[in-house]
Design a protein around this motif. Structure first.
Motif, PDB file in Angstrom:
ATOM      1  N   ARG A  55     -15.937  18.683 -56.458  1.00  0.00           N
ATOM      2  CA  ARG A  55     -16.127  17.714 -55.371  1.00  0.00           C
ATOM      3  C   ARG A  55     -17.607  17.603 -55.005  1.00  0.00           C
ATOM      4  NH1 ARG A  55     -11.615  20.372 -53.497  1.00  0.00           N
ATOM      5  NH2 ARG A  55      -9.734  19.113 -53.548  1.00  0.00           N
ATOM      6  N   GLN A  56     -18.247  18.765 -54.847  1.00  0.00           N
ATOM      7  CA  GLN A  56     -19.659  18.799 -54.485  1.00  0.00           C
ATOM      8  C   GLN A  56     -20.529  18.135 -55.552  1.00  0.00           C
ATOM      9  OE1 GLN A  56     -20.994  19.849 -51.544  1.00  0.00           O
ATOM     10  NE2 GLN A  56     -18.896  20.153 -50.836  1.00  0.00           N
ATOM     11  N   ALA A  57     -20.134  18.259 -56.824  1.00  0.00           N
ATOM     12  CA  ALA A  57     -20.871  17.640 -57.920  1.00  0.00           C
ATOM     13  C   ALA A  57     -20.585  16.145 -58.027  1.00  0.00           C
ATOM     14  CB  ALA A  57     -20.533  18.340 -59.239  1.00  0.00           C
ATOM     15  N   GLY A  58     -19.587  15.663 -57.278  1.00  0.00           N
ATOM     16  CA  GLY A  58     -19.262  14.249 -57.273  1.00  0.00           C
ATOM     17  C   GLY A  58     -18.494  13.768 -58.492  1.00  0.00           C
ATOM     18  N   GLU A  88     -13.670  22.648 -55.507  1.00  0.00           N
ATOM     19  CA  GLU A  88     -14.688  22.341 -54.502  1.00  0.00           C
ATOM     20  C   GLU A  88     -16.047  22.117 -55.166  1.00  0.00           C
ATOM     21  OE1 GLU A  88     -16.446  21.216 -51.134  1.00  0.00           O
ATOM     22  OE2 GLU A  88     -14.305  21.416 -51.493  1.00  0.00           O
ATOM     23  N   GLU A  89     -16.365  22.899 -56.180  1.00  0.00           N
ATOM     24  CA  GLU A  89     -17.607  22.670 -56.931  1.00  0.00           C
ATOM     25  C   GLU A  89     -17.600  21.287 -57.574  1.00  0.00           C
ATOM     26  OE1 GLU A  89     -19.009  25.758 -59.618  1.00  0.00           O
ATOM     27  OE2 GLU A  89     -17.757  27.192 -58.528  1.00  0.00           O
ATOM     28  N   TRP A  97     -16.234  22.399 -67.590  1.00  0.00           N
ATOM     29  CA  TRP A  97     -15.441  22.525 -66.368  1.00  0.00           C
ATOM     30  C   TRP A  97     -14.093  23.172 -66.650  1.00  0.00           C
ATOM     31  CZ3 TRP A  97     -17.319  22.532 -61.731  1.00  0.00           C
ATOM     32  CH2 TRP A  97     -18.505  21.851 -61.461  1.00  0.00           C
TER      33      TRP A  97
END
Length: 111
Positions: free
Chosen positions: A32-35, A29-30, A91
């Motif tokens: 995804r949020q970071a694109g 999710e992080e 990551w």
């Protein structure tokens, strides 16, 4: 691409530990949020798969799973778009925090 290696429990068809799965999902999710997350998929145990080999350089041979060498098998794939290998390593280390002991290979996808 982050290749998440499997373990004996996953290869035996056991579901991942819910706590570890929740921590890994939080990292996804992080991302995804970071694109940066393009794809994230878990894989079935090797008993659902097959391997194509070319023994002696001859005709292809198809071998049905399961495969003996668990440490060589992949349990999941994450494809991310980042600016450097160092960022990808960062990551991967986040996943390592989520699931200690899981080996992750980092490979660059060829253009």
């Amino acid at each position: 691409m982050l290749l998440h290696k499997t373990n004996e429990k996953l290869e035996a068809g056991q579901a991942p530990d819910p706590e570890i799965l929740a921590r890994a999902d939080a990292v996804l999710e992080e991302m995804r949020q970071a694109g940066i997350l393009l794809v994230a998929e878990g894989l079935m145990p090797s008993s659902h798969g097959a391997r194509v080999t070319f023994p002696g350089g001859g005709a292809p041979r198809v071998i049905d799973g399961p495969f003996a060498e668990t440490k060589e098998l992949v349990a999941g794939v994450s494809i991310i778009r980042v600016e450097s290998k160092d960022v990808a390593v960062g990551w991967a280390l986040r996943f390592a925090d989520a699931d200690p002991g899981t080996e992750i290979e980092i490979l660059e996808i060829a253009d």
